[in-house]
Design a protein around this motif. Structure first.
Motif, PDB file in Angstrom:
ATOM      1  N   SER A 176       0.832  -1.209   0.000  1.00 45.17           N
ATOM      2  CA  SER A 176       0.000   0.000   0.000  1.00 45.17           C
ATOM      3  C   SER A 176       0.865   1.256   0.000  1.00 45.17           C
ATOM      4  N   GLU A 177       2.009   1.166   0.668  1.00 44.51           N
ATOM      5  CA  GLU A 177       2.942   2.299   0.710  1.00 44.51           C
ATOM      6  C   GLU A 177       3.486   2.650  -0.668  1.00 44.51           C
ATOM      7  N   MET A 214      -4.006 -11.175  -4.255  1.00 42.07           N
ATOM      8  CA  MET A 214      -3.763 -12.526  -3.718  1.00 42.07           C
ATOM      9  C   MET A 214      -3.809 -12.526  -2.195  1.00 42.07           C
ATOM     10  N   LEU A 215      -3.492 -11.372  -1.596  1.00 39.84           N
ATOM     11  CA  LEU A 215      -3.523 -11.253  -0.130  1.00 39.84           C
ATOM     12  C   LEU A 215      -4.884 -10.742   0.354  1.00 39.84           C
ATOM     13  N   ASN A 216      -5.845 -10.594  -0.571  1.00 44.07           N
ATOM     14  CA  ASN A 216      -7.183 -10.049  -0.263  1.00 44.07           C
ATOM     15  C   ASN A 216      -7.138  -8.658   0.364  1.00 44.07           C
ATOM     16  N   ARG A 217      -6.258  -7.807  -0.123  1.00 41.16           N
ATOM     17  CA  ARG A 217      -6.138  -6.481   0.467  1.00 41.16           C
ATOM     18  C   ARG A 217      -6.121  -5.355  -0.575  1.00 41.16           C
ATOM     19  N   THR A 218      -6.727  -5.629  -1.734  1.00 42.89           N
ATOM     20  CA  THR A 218      -6.755  -4.628  -2.793  1.00 42.89           C
ATOM     21  C   THR A 218      -7.414  -3.333  -2.311  1.00 42.89           C
ATOM     22  N   HIS A 219      -8.368  -3.470  -1.407  1.00 45.98           N
ATOM     23  CA  HIS A 219      -9.133  -2.300  -0.954  1.00 45.98           C
ATOM     24  C   HIS A 219      -8.322  -1.362  -0.067  1.00 45.98           C
ATOM     25  N   TRP A 220      -7.072  -1.739   0.267  1.00 45.99           N
ATOM     26  CA  TRP A 220      -6.274  -0.860   1.143  1.00 45.99           C
ATOM     27  C   TRP A 220      -5.729   0.367   0.422  1.00 45.99           C
ATOM     28  N   ILE A 221      -5.704   0.331  -0.908  1.00 45.36           N
ATOM     29  CA  ILE A 221      -5.199   1.507  -1.611  1.00 45.36           C
ATOM     30  C   ILE A 221      -6.362   2.320  -2.182  1.00 45.36           C
ATOM     31  N   ASP A 222      -6.046   3.495  -2.691  1.00 45.41           N
ATOM     32  CA  ASP A 222      -7.067   4.401  -3.220  1.00 45.41           C
ATOM     33  C   ASP A 222      -7.314   4.072  -4.695  1.00 45.41           C
ATOM     34  N   ALA A 223      -8.349   3.253  -4.952  1.00 46.20           N
ATOM     35  CA  ALA A 223      -8.600   2.768  -6.309  1.00 46.20           C
ATOM     36  C   ALA A 223      -8.939   3.896  -7.297  1.00 46.20           C
ATOM     37  N   PRO A 224      -9.862   4.808  -6.952  1.00 44.87           N
ATOM     38  CA  PRO A 224     -10.183   5.864  -7.931  1.00 44.87           C
ATOM     39  C   PRO A 224      -8.953   6.663  -8.371  1.00 44.87           C
ATOM     40  N   LYS A 225      -8.044   6.925  -7.419  1.00 44.20           N
ATOM     41  CA  LYS A 225      -6.853   7.696  -7.780  1.00 44.20           C
ATOM     42  C   LYS A 225      -5.941   6.909  -8.719  1.00 44.20           C
ATOM     43  N   LEU A 235      -3.745   9.380  10.980  1.00 42.14           N
ATOM     44  CA  LEU A 235      -3.233   8.861   9.707  1.00 42.14           C
ATOM     45  C   LEU A 235      -4.323   8.844   8.639  1.00 42.14           C
ATOM     46  N   ALA A 236      -5.504   8.332   9.015  1.00 43.72           N
ATOM     47  CA  ALA A 236      -6.583   8.178   8.029  1.00 43.72           C
ATOM     48  C   ALA A 236      -7.118   9.531   7.566  1.00 43.72           C
ATOM     49  N   GLU A 237      -7.151  10.478   8.477  1.00 44.79           N
ATOM     50  CA  GLU A 237      -7.820  11.739   8.128  1.00 44.79           C
ATOM     51  C   GLU A 237      -6.870  12.862   7.765  1.00 44.79           C
ATOM     52  N   LYS A 238      -5.652  12.827   8.301  1.00 46.59           N
ATOM     53  CA  LYS A 238      -4.779  13.984   8.053  1.00 46.59           C
ATOM     54  C   LYS A 238      -3.507  13.655   7.283  1.00 46.59           C
ATOM     55  N   VAL A 239      -2.621  12.839   7.872  1.00 50.02           N
ATOM     56  CA  VAL A 239      -1.279  12.740   7.287  1.00 50.02           C
ATOM     57  C   VAL A 239      -1.122  11.671   6.209  1.00 50.02           C
ATOM     58  N   ASP A 240      -2.073  10.735   6.094  1.00 53.88           N
ATOM     59  CA  ASP A 240      -1.883   9.673   5.092  1.00 53.88           C
ATOM     60  C   ASP A 240      -3.230   9.213   4.546  1.00 53.88           C
ATOM     61  N   SER A 241      -4.054  10.185   4.123  1.00 52.61           N
ATOM     62  CA  SER A 241      -5.449   9.874   3.776  1.00 52.61           C
ATOM     63  C   SER A 241      -5.559   8.956   2.556  1.00 52.61           C
ATOM     64  N   ILE A 242      -4.525   8.888   1.713  1.00 51.12           N
ATOM     65  CA  ILE A 242      -4.601   8.021   0.530  1.00 51.12           C
ATOM     66  C   ILE A 242      -4.755   6.556   0.950  1.00 51.12           C
ATOM     67  N   ARG A 243      -4.236   6.233   2.151  1.00 51.80           N
ATOM     68  CA  ARG A 243      -4.364   4.865   2.676  1.00 51.80           C
ATOM     69  C   ARG A 243      -5.393   4.799   3.812  1.00 51.80           C
ATOM     70  N   SER A 244      -6.408   5.673   3.755  1.00 52.86           N
ATOM     71  CA  SER A 244      -7.371   5.749   4.863  1.00 52.86           C
ATOM     72  C   SER A 244      -8.049   4.400   5.122  1.00 52.86           C
ATOM     73  N   LYS A 245      -8.258   3.627   4.058  1.00 50.91           N
ATOM     74  CA  LYS A 245      -8.936   2.344   4.263  1.00 50.91           C
ATOM     75  C   LYS A 245      -8.079   1.407   5.095  1.00 50.91           C
ATOM     76  N   TYR A 246      -6.767   1.442   4.877  1.00 52.74           N
ATOM     77  CA  TYR A 246      -5.864   0.610   5.674  1.00 52.74           C
ATOM     78  C   TYR A 246      -5.892   1.055   7.126  1.00 52.74           C
ATOM     79  N   TRP A 247      -5.780   2.364   7.353  1.00 56.20           N
ATOM     80  CA  TRP A 247      -5.728   2.848   8.740  1.00 56.20           C
ATOM     81  C   TRP A 247      -7.060   2.608   9.455  1.00 56.20           C
ATOM     82  N   ASN A 248      -8.158   2.723   8.723  1.00 53.46           N
ATOM     83  CA  ASN A 248      -9.452   2.438   9.352  1.00 53.46           C
ATOM     84  C   ASN A 248      -9.570   0.960   9.712  1.00 53.46           C
ATOM     85  N   TRP A 249      -8.977   0.105   8.881  1.00 53.58           N
ATOM     86  CA  TRP A 249      -8.957  -1.327   9.209  1.00 53.58           C
ATOM     87  C   TRP A 249      -8.143  -1.568  10.475  1.00 53.58           C
TER      88      TRP A 249
END
Lengths: 331, 348
Positions: A222-223, A253-264, B322-336
């Protein structure tokens, strides 16, 4: 035959439109450019190029846009007596072109055209003592070649060949795992998104994904997403459309596609399209090529972009093909 | 030869007095006259005499050992010359095509062969990949070598590392060059060349602290070079990473390195809590996603270990940040991550 994506993602209304018809024409035109220097410079990758083109067309829903008979006839000529395929007629066999040839033939359901057992002999001959695979008889070893071997054997349903030691292969791949959770080309090699794809793909096919810390690796993957939505392959490197595939397929494969910003990411890929010639470039503003075109399109398919045929995240082939040969339930 | 402990050549010994050596006949005008050493010519002369007489004896058997050794050295000289020309050619090719992996692999094969020809008495399994030193089947044990052999191998390793450093000057992230560097270090086992890697990576990181390849190489060297990570290594590397983070707090590499070293050394991430909290008051650092991400990890560990509701709350605050301010592009990860925090069993 084609199975459209079941899940689709909402697309940003302000994003550029997807130039489906232009991409089809772009790929069809590639083989007619025999007067271009570029065409001859990439001769050693001709079989790989055909795989990229044919796969892109299948995902675009135009499986018949290339002359299938002509391709099969050509591929048959690329197979050597030892079973391996060269990147072009009279080129030395290599595991990369061997996998590409098998992928094309399975996609077209024309495996009958070649001697499958010989392909298996060739691949089995490339396994090393430590479980890894060499790319060819010169002995270079890389986790990419392991994936080519395992992927190909899996497609051919020959993973049970007695000459292979797959436990050693798993052990070797696990030794390539790094402190950041990613994988490199060899034990200790720097983590790289393409190497992550091949290692996670190998472990997925061999049913050994439990060796991966999915949360740690998922975060590392994701990073890879940068502020402009594109993905890079290693920290502090530039974004590139092809990583849409290497990173996304691994996350899938790790079932974590949703962790990144897809629209972007979708917007980034769409902006890398060439509006004049069709095709997709490594990043917006650059010249397109078939390599970035297929991985951009495959990335969009994984993201559920509307109107595309679903792609399989492990094999990078149409999902309905993987279903047809009965491998889908494996992952 | 172990059999020839004294300095007297075998043919001057009484048991050889009855043999008449047969000199080599190159013809009157040999096309390529070879300047053999006197000892080589004489030895081969005795060998020819043995062959012609079809003698089957202990002394004939002894002689074959000497001849084979001579022949091997002769080959070695010829071979070495060719291999060095080969290395020069590769050097030129690498300058022209730095990203061609075939050419890097070719160099690896040639250097592997040179290593084998330099140490013929040691059977080697040439490894096809740069295995880590801990598991590598090194060509030999460095400390068991003679002084001359030690110097030879050190020179070879040194010249290879310098050659690679030149290529890395052009592209500090050249993946093939780094792979080959790891292979060279590991192929020759645990030798003094490993210690130079710390200085080398430090130099590269001084030039560009964001060079992830150099960070990876440092980890490779620290964890493999001396046969394992010592407590002293951990302390030094933690300090090294911390000072890099203070310069570039948003740089992913030293953060991953820092937590990686701690984990490898069986230290808890909670040991850097004060360091991370301290960074929150530094203007540039308080917007670094990695400061907050590491604090989230630390509070999560604390929450689990101490069953502390307060730590869960602090961790949640970091995830929100992280989710709302400094790394919002990965907000879904931080919310998880936040949902995972809710599962922690805390004391009532």
């Amino acid at each position: 035959m084609s199975v459209p994506n079941e899940e689709t993602t909402a697309v940003d209304a302000s994003a550029p439109e997807f130039l489906l018809d232009q991409h089809v024409k772009y790929i069809q035109a590639l083989d007619t450019k025999k007067n271009d220097l570029e065409y001859w410079l990439t001769e050693h990758l001709r079989v790989n190029g055909l795989y990229w083109g044919a796969t892109a067309l299948h995902i675009l829903g135009h499986p018949d846009a290339l002359d299938q008979e002509q391709i099969v006839e050509y591929l048959v000529k690329c197979q050597h007596d030892n079973g391996g395929f060269g990147g072009h007629i009279d080129h030395d066999p290599h595991i990369l072109s061997t996998l590409s040839a098998v992928q094309i033939l399975i996609t077209y359901d024309r495996l009958d055209a070649i001697q499958v057992d010989k392909v298996v002999d060739y691949i089995a001959s490339l396994q090393n003592e430590d479980g890894s695979f060499s790319g060819d008889s010169w002995g270079e070893t890389d986790t990419r070649f392991i994936f080519c071997a395992i992927n190909c054997l899996s497609l051919l349903k020959k993973l049970d060949d007695k000459r292979l030691d797959l436990q050693k292969t798993i052990d070797y791949v696990v030794r390539c795992r790094n402190f950041d959770g990613g994988f490199g080309s060899s034990p200790g090699g720097e983590s790289h998104a393409a190497q992550v794809y091949v290692c996670v793909g190998t472990l997925t096919i061999l049913g050994a994904l439990h060796h991966v810390d999915a949360d740690q690796l998922g975060w590392w993957l994701s990073e890879r997403q940068l502020k402009n939505g594109g993905l890079n392959g290693r920290p502090e490197k530039l974004e590139d459309v092809c990583y849409s595939w290497w990173v996304l397929s691994s996350l899938s494969m790790l079932n974590r596609t949703h962790w990144i910003d897809a629209p972007k990411l979708i917007r980034f890929i769409l902006e890398a399209q060439d509006t004049e010639t069709g095709g997709i470039a490594d990043r917006p503003g650059n010249m397109p090529d078939v390599f970035h075109t297929v991985f951009g399109i495959a990335g969009l398919s994984l993201l559920g972009y509307p109107g595309l045929v679903a792609v399989d995240p492990v094999y990078c082939m149409p999902r309905h093909v993987i279903q047809r040969i009965g491998l889908i339930e494996k992952h | 030869m172990a059999e020839q402990k004294d300095d007297v050549p075998f043919y001057q010994k009484p048991e050889w007095a009855d043999v008449v050596p047969i000199p080599q006949d190159d013809g009157p005008n040999p096309l390529v006259p070879i300047a053999y050493t006197q000892e080589y010519s004489t030895t081969m002369g005795y060998f020819r005499a043995m062959c012609r007489a079809q003698e089957k004896s202990e002394r004939a058997l002894d002689l074959t050992k000497i001849v084979i050794e001579f022949y091997r050295q002769q080959l070695l000289k010829e071979l070495n010359k060719d291999l060095k020309i080969e290395l020069e050619w590769i050097e030129w090719m690498v300058e022209e095509h730095p990203k061609s992996y075939q050419i890097w692999h070719h160099r690896q094969v040639i250097v592997g062969r040179i290593a084998q020809s330099l140490f013929p008495s040691i059977t080697t399994t040439p490894s096809s990949t740069p295995s880590t030193a801990q598991s590598a089947e090194a060509a030999f044990v460095f400390n068991d070598l003679s002084e001359l052999q030690k110097t030879t191998v050190q020179d070879l390793v040194k010249s290879e590392l310098e050659f690679i450093a030149e290529a890395l000057k052009e592209d500090t992230k050249n993946y093939h060059a780094w792979s080959y560097r790891q292979w060279v270090l590991a192929h020759f086992g645990l030798g003094p060349w490993w210690t130079g890697e710390l200085a080398y990576t430090e130099e590269l990181l001084k030039e560009d602290v964001r060079n992830n390849s150099a960070w990876n190489q440092r980890y490779f060297a620290v964890t493999n070079g001396s046969g394992g990570l010592t407590e002293e290594d951990v302390q030094r590397e933690v300090q090294f990473a911390k000072s890099s983070i203070e310069k570039t707090p948003s740089n992913e590499s030293p953060w991953v390195y820092l937590t990686g070293i701690l984990r490898k050394g069986n230290h808890s991430v909670t040991e850097i809590k004060e360091f991370c909290e301290g960074l929150l008051s530094v203007p540039r650092a308080n917007f670094s996603p990695f400061v907050h991400a590491t604090l989230l990890d630390i509070y999560e560990v604390e929450a689990k270990e101490q069953r502390s509701a307060a730590s869960v709350e602090k961790a949640k605050e970091e995830a929100t940040m992280l989710a709302e301010k400094v790394d919002s592009i990965r907000s879904k990860y931080w919310n998880w991550r936040k949902t995972q925090l809710q599962k922690i069993d805390v004391a009532a």
